[in-house]
Write an enzyme that holds these catalytic residues in place. Sequence first.
Site, short mmCIF file in Angstrom:
data_model
loop_
_atom_site.label_atom_id
_atom_site.label_comp_id
_atom_site.label_asym_id
_atom_site.label_seq_id
_atom_site.Cartn_x
_atom_site.Cartn_y
_atom_site.Cartn_z
N LYS A 1 -9.27 2.41 -2.28
CA LYS A 1 -9.58 1.82 -0.98
C LYS A 1 -10.95 2.24 -0.49
O LYS A 1 -11.25 3.42 -0.39
CB LYS A 1 -8.49 2.23 0.03
CG LYS A 1 -8.58 1.53 1.37
CD LYS A 1 -7.38 1.89 2.22
CE LYS A 1 -7.34 1.13 3.54
NZ LYS A 1 -6.12 1.47 4.32
N CYS B 1 -5.48 -3.23 2.54
CA CYS B 1 -5.35 -3.21 4.01
C CYS B 1 -6.68 -3.40 4.74
O CYS B 1 -7.21 -4.49 4.78
CB CYS B 1 -4.64 -1.92 4.42
SG CYS B 1 -3.90 -1.98 6.08
N GLU C 1 0.84 -1.19 0.00
CA GLU C 1 0.00 0.00 0.00
C GLU C 1 0.88 1.26 0.00
O GLU C 1 1.90 1.31 0.69
CB GLU C 1 -0.86 -0.05 1.27
CG GLU C 1 -1.77 1.13 1.51
CD GLU C 1 -2.57 0.98 2.81
OE1 GLU C 1 -3.45 1.80 3.05
OE2 GLU C 1 -2.28 0.02 3.58
N VAL D 1 -0.64 -2.74 10.69
CA VAL D 1 -0.03 -2.28 11.94
C VAL D 1 -0.42 -3.25 13.06
O VAL D 1 -1.37 -4.02 12.91
CB VAL D 1 -0.50 -0.85 12.28
CG1 VAL D 1 -0.06 0.12 11.19
CG2 VAL D 1 -2.02 -0.78 12.46
#
Length: 295
Positions: free
Chosen positions: A124, A157, A53, A184
Amino acid sequence: MTLHASSAATGSIVVACVQMQPTFGDVAANVAHSLELIDRAAARHADLVVLPELANTGYMFASREEAFGLAEQIPGGPTVTAWAERAARHKLHFVAGITERSGPDLYNSAVVIGPEGYIGTFRKVHLWNEENLFFEPGNLGFPVFHTPIGRIGVAICYDGWFPETYRLCALQGADIVCVPTNWVPIPGQAEGRQAMANILAMGAAHSNSIFIACADRVGIERGQPFEGQSLIVSYTGWPVAGPASRDSEDILIAEVDLGEARRKRNWNAFNQVLRDRRSDVYDEMLGSGLKRSWY
């Protein structure tokens, strides 16, 4: 397109997920580094390459003005131009994350590129955290791109946290969903335990009978650590490459037969994972208005 000799004989393709560490804000250096990694993947006979990304800019924008200054138009910007040249040189397809500018709007996007050039864009759909300050929510839905090597869906993501993402791709006939990502750490994640995103990708691949190829980034950017652990998942739900490390650049390689995703959806004499859906109880296409493809 002519497939590489290693895959043409078997009807399969070689998928590569590139786990890399961009340098925030240095677009030229990031693109140059991505080209080096694409060259390395091509040397390993990759037919389809996935990059992370926002691979050309980095992720941790301090302001919308900063993000806008680093963004490019698609497909005319220098990043897509450079990537398209490499795709043509190596006769491969790839999916890569990019910061997109469209008029006054910004999108967290991914481009799909083939040997003949730019194929399409995914924006996205589900924005994460402070992305909401900089980007517009994606407005192109979940397109599935028909290419000579197979039907390619895309997610970015946080899109992977929503089962609708993969289901809508599968219902439109996707063989593989490519996921440029910047995962993350998730609260409550035990030390040394694999990323929640890996588990979600494995579950989605199994429950939709599709391949999923996730290319994450590594490193710490403006205080934010990233998870790494890129992986390639079979339609069975089990990884065929990875997870990669948490902190090192890597290129995952897997040779896969995308046709198996459709051939093996019949689990036994009675059950087919997409056909068995109770469309009398809930809307078959989740109210999206999309047209169902063969599955």
